[in-house]
Design an enzyme around this catalytic site. Sequence first.
Site, PDB file in Angstrom:
ATOM      1  N   SER A  39      73.223 105.067  54.056  1.00  0.00           N
ATOM      2  CA  SER A  39      73.858 105.681  52.892  1.00  0.00           C
ATOM      3  C   SER A  39      73.718 104.793  51.674  1.00  0.00           C
ATOM      4  O   SER A  39      73.703 103.558  51.787  1.00  0.00           O
ATOM      5  CB  SER A  39      75.340 105.874  53.218  1.00  0.00           C
ATOM      6  N   TYR A  60      84.150 102.914  56.445  1.00  0.00           N
ATOM      7  CA  TYR A  60      82.990 103.766  56.689  1.00  0.00           C
ATOM      8  C   TYR A  60      81.727 103.116  56.141  1.00  0.00           C
ATOM      9  O   TYR A  60      80.699 103.020  56.822  1.00  0.00           O
ATOM     10  CB  TYR A  60      83.187 105.160  56.058  1.00  0.00           C
ATOM     11  N   LYS A  75      78.007 101.486  57.991  1.00  0.00           N
ATOM     12  CA  LYS A  75      76.588 101.724  57.665  1.00  0.00           C
ATOM     13  C   LYS A  75      75.885 100.396  57.385  1.00  0.00           C
ATOM     14  O   LYS A  75      74.773 100.140  57.863  1.00  0.00           O
ATOM     15  CB  LYS A  75      76.471 102.648  56.456  1.00  0.00           C
TER      16      LYS A  75
END
Length: 342
Positions: free
Chosen positions: A124, A149, A153
């Site tokens: 991302s 979150y 990644k």
Amino acid sequence: MKILVTGGAGFIGSHTVVELMAEGHEVAVVDSLVNSSALVIPRLEAITGKAVPFYKADIRDKESMEKIFEAERPDAVIHFAGLKAVGESVRLPLEYYENNIGGTIKLLEVMRKAGCKNIIFSSSATVYGDPAIIPITEECPKGTCTNPYGWTKSMLEQILSDIQFADPEWNVVLLRYFNPIGAHESGTIGENPSGIPNNLMPYITQVAVGRRDVLHIFGNDYDTPDGTGVRDYIHVVDLARGHVAALKKMEPGSGLSIYNLGTGIGYSVLDIVHSFEEATGVKVPYVIDERRPGDVAVCYSSADKAHRELGWKAEYDITRMCRDSWRWQSMNPNGYGDEDMG
Ligand code: NAD
Ligand code: WQD
């Protein structure tokens, strides 16, 4: 090739299944359905005209995953499975680290045991944090993520890079997505958030369809042309095709590669509201609220590397993205309609 798609019942995974099959790949889907519906599978079968083998399984369940690898013998894995709600990850960091990082580690162990060492990973733009350069190239240093979150990644990128470095038989592609919106042109598959949408476009379409009263715009005092946040919105079908292009370039010895998948164009929140209204003829009432903690002012890609090396670039413009998002939402006002959508 035979591709195992983890998280293939989700928003991006389902669109990628369609594009993979259109290119003649064989596909099998693994999904726990923690954030998706089993009804996606028959819809994928209707779009593609072929059976889509589906396993309801959690990637953390090694025993089930080993059986799936034995049955399917995939050449490569496209790994979408993961939890993705930024705000929820702040409340439930342990669940996010356990699912996203723990799950990926188990998946990698199963892959190694099965001798399948080709993986494309859903990363991302969030790994750039508050980006040091705009447009963001892949050389832009990774930044400080503002939520667990994002850290999953960033950490998974590191883990995958280390594994590839230690064993060059691994081929790893890290795809850094910008802001996927839109839906398949059939209007039968699309983004299906549970509860109040975190992301802009599903919020807009839910206002447009009458499920929510008004859009809350998070801040109009950023250092941007109209004061609202600027992002790189990309049609999910273009994004899906980026995976097919990355797969095509994967060969023994291709090693580790990293690509941004974006359009290279930045639109503000107000640009998106106006584009949506123009593209669909539906009004989107809005109010200006406080900034949302963790948001950056501007984030858009340089998409040059993927174009140069993969021969891929996004084709669909913002009007098409808005129309397709709206077709999906208006044809499916309650998503797949098999759950309490909040
Ligand atoms: P999604 O929630 O629609 O899809 C993810 C799928 O993974 C869901 O179907 C869910 O049920 C499944 N899943 C989650 N944990 C699982 C587990 N342990 N085992 C098996 N299945 C599991 O999300 P999406 O928007 O399609 O995103 C796909 C991937 O792309 C995710 O990894 C996400 O973090 C990443 N990503 C998404 C965006 C975005 O804006 N949508 C941007 C950048 C990166
Ligand atoms: C876009 C713009 C908001 C909702 C997030 C994740 C990122 C990635 C993609 C997975 C911003 C504004 C939004 C609303 C608003 N996901 N907005 N009202 O924040 O760029 O990225 O999704 O990896 O990690 O952080 O996308 O769609 O949430 O917001 O004004 O109700 O819309 O402030 O400027 P974002 P978004």
